[in-house]
Design an enzyme around this catalytic site. Structure first.
Site, PDB file in Angstrom:
ATOM      1  N   ASP A  65     -32.808 -12.814  14.692  1.00  0.00           N
ATOM      2  CA  ASP A  65     -31.895 -13.367  15.672  1.00  0.00           C
ATOM      3  C   ASP A  65     -31.573 -12.272  16.679  1.00  0.00           C
ATOM      4  O   ASP A  65     -31.368 -11.123  16.307  1.00  0.00           O
ATOM      5  CB  ASP A  65     -30.622 -13.895  14.999  1.00  0.00           C
ATOM      6  CG  ASP A  65     -29.972 -14.945  15.881  1.00  0.00           C
ATOM      7  OD1 ASP A  65     -30.619 -15.982  16.122  1.00  0.00           O
ATOM      8  OD2 ASP A  65     -28.856 -14.719  16.371  1.00  0.00           O
ATOM      9  N   GLY A 145     -37.607 -15.532  28.100  1.00  0.00           N
ATOM     10  CA  GLY A 145     -36.147 -15.423  28.148  1.00  0.00           C
ATOM     11  C   GLY A 145     -35.646 -14.530  29.269  1.00  0.00           C
ATOM     12  O   GLY A 145     -36.018 -14.675  30.438  1.00  0.00           O
ATOM     13  N   ASP A 147     -36.278 -11.501  29.880  1.00  0.00           N
ATOM     14  CA  ASP A 147     -37.153 -10.369  30.229  1.00  0.00           C
ATOM     15  C   ASP A 147     -37.206 -10.050  31.731  1.00  0.00           C
ATOM     16  O   ASP A 147     -37.201  -8.877  32.099  1.00  0.00           O
ATOM     17  CB  ASP A 147     -38.576 -10.603  29.699  1.00  0.00           C
ATOM     18  CG  ASP A 147     -38.688 -10.300  28.211  1.00  0.00           C
ATOM     19  OD1 ASP A 147     -37.770  -9.671  27.656  1.00  0.00           O
ATOM     20  OD2 ASP A 147     -39.709 -10.682  27.599  1.00  0.00           O
TER      21      ASP A 147
HETATM   22  P1  ITT Z   1     -36.033 -18.459  17.028  1.00  0.00           P
HETATM   23  O1  ITT Z   1     -36.824 -19.683  16.731  1.00  0.00           O
HETATM   24  O2  ITT Z   1     -36.583 -17.240  16.347  1.00  0.00           O
HETATM   25  O3  ITT Z   1     -34.539 -18.618  16.861  1.00  0.00           O
HETATM   26  P2  ITT Z   1     -35.236 -18.219  19.806  1.00  0.00           P
HETATM   27  O4  ITT Z   1     -36.051 -18.077  21.067  1.00  0.00           O
HETATM   28  O5  ITT Z   1     -34.329 -19.390  19.690  1.00  0.00           O
HETATM   29  O6  ITT Z   1     -36.269 -18.157  18.599  1.00  0.00           O
HETATM   30  P3  ITT Z   1     -32.967 -16.327  19.434  1.00  0.00           P
HETATM   31  O7  ITT Z   1     -32.038 -17.435  19.092  1.00  0.00           O
HETATM   32  O8  ITT Z   1     -33.033 -15.151  18.528  1.00  0.00           O
HETATM   33  O9  ITT Z   1     -34.470 -16.870  19.614  1.00  0.00           O
HETATM   34  O10 ITT Z   1     -32.744 -15.734  20.877  1.00  0.00           O
HETATM   35  C1  ITT Z   1     -31.645 -15.922  21.660  1.00  0.00           C
HETATM   36  C2  ITT Z   1     -32.022 -15.916  23.120  1.00  0.00           C
HETATM   37  O11 ITT Z   1     -32.059 -14.562  23.541  1.00  0.00           O
HETATM   38  C3  ITT Z   1     -33.383 -16.533  23.408  1.00  0.00           C
HETATM   39  O12 ITT Z   1     -33.255 -17.837  23.879  1.00  0.00           O
HETATM   40  C4  ITT Z   1     -33.947 -15.657  24.499  1.00  0.00           C
HETATM   41  O13 ITT Z   1     -33.704 -16.313  25.721  1.00  0.00           O
HETATM   42  C5  ITT Z   1     -33.134 -14.369  24.428  1.00  0.00           C
HETATM   43  N1  ITT Z   1     -33.965 -13.263  23.949  1.00  0.00           N
HETATM   44  C6  ITT Z   1     -34.077 -12.783  22.692  1.00  0.00           C
HETATM   45  N2  ITT Z   1     -34.944 -11.769  22.642  1.00  0.00           N
HETATM   46  C7  ITT Z   1     -35.402 -11.617  23.901  1.00  0.00           C
HETATM   47  C8  ITT Z   1     -36.331 -10.760  24.495  1.00  0.00           C
HETATM   48  O14 ITT Z   1     -37.024  -9.869  23.804  1.00  0.00           O
HETATM   49  N3  ITT Z   1     -36.554 -10.887  25.787  1.00  0.00           N
HETATM   50  C9  ITT Z   1     -35.897 -11.784  26.536  1.00  0.00           C
HETATM   51  N4  ITT Z   1     -35.016 -12.644  26.056  1.00  0.00           N
HETATM   52  C10 ITT Z   1     -34.771 -12.563  24.745  1.00  0.00           C
END
Ligand code: ITT
Length: 191
Positions: A65, A145, A147
């Site tokens: 997460d 996301g 990035d």
């Molecule tokens: P899971 O299925 O693993 O939960 P997720 O995309 O929903 O995948 P998270 O809830 O952990 O992942 O992530 C929360 C948000 O934070 C996600 O929607 C991304 O937009 C952002 N995020 C997390 N890691 C990132 C990264 O390395 N680069 C850019 N955005 C990131």
């Protein structure tokens, strides 16, 4: 060795692979439902999700997460990063910061918590942090996301201007998965 990774995000899988490859560990994505509770702590969210994933899969499994914490917004969006990304998006976040015109006022960090469930009660947690800044504009088209608006400390590029390997050198996920890789490596040597 291989590890199961419960996620819906294939970008996370690619980034984990790029790091764990060096430890001789193969990442196997699994499609068990990742249950995300609402909580202020990424650790609690990841641990809970890992426990549920273990119950569904019946084998050791990793979940991760992550969140983006912006200092001038008192840590917002933090554990709510996913929701904020889907609602106000990158432009919305840039708008919230439009009065912060100096880069120092745009300090932020990405945090990733990797939880490895070895059983329903034995859950190991590995944390990685990437310090950096929110860019003034959207830049780059790689990654996912936030990035395109995150510039890690020590670079002038956003994460979206880096390939997976370069991002992994700086990223919260790279650090957390390296910790996991080192731990698994130590465990294997003890056997
Ligand atoms: P899971 O299925 O693993 O939960 P997720 O995309 O929903 O995948 P998270 O809830 O952990 O992942 O992530 C929360 C948000 O934070 C996600 O929607 C991304 O937009 C952002 N995020 C997390 N890691 C990132 C990264 O390395 N680069 C850019 N955005 C990131």
């Amino acid at each position: 060795m291989e590890i199961f990774f419960a996620t819906n995000n294939m970008n996370k899988v690619r980034e984990a692979e790029a790091v764990l490859r060096d430890f001789g560990i193969k990442v196997v994505p699994v499609n068990v439902k990742k249950i995300e509770i609402q909580h202020d702590s990424l650790e609690e969210i990841a641990k809970y999700a890992a426990r549920i994933a273990y119950t569904e899969l019946g084998k050791p499994v990793v979940v991760e997460d992550s969140g983006l914490f912006i200092d001038s917004l008192n840590g917002f969006p933090g554990p709510y990063s996913s929701y904020v990304y889907k609602t106000i998006g990158l432009r919305g976040v840039l708008k919230l910061l439009e009065d912060y015109r100096e880069i120092e006022l745009r300090r932020a960090r990405f945090v990733a918590v990797v939880a490895l469930a070895l059983s329903e009660s034995d859950i190991k947690v590995f944390r990685g942090v990437a310090e950096g800044f929110i860019a003034f504009e959207i830049r780059g088209c790689k990654g996912f996301g936030y990035d395109p608006i995150f510039i890690p400390m020590g670079s002038t590029k956003t994460f979206a201007e880096m390939d997976v390997e370069e991002k992994g050198l700086y990223s919260h996920r790279g650090k957390a998965f390296r910790e996991l890789g080192e731990w698994l490596h130590r465990m294997q040597q003890r056997r």
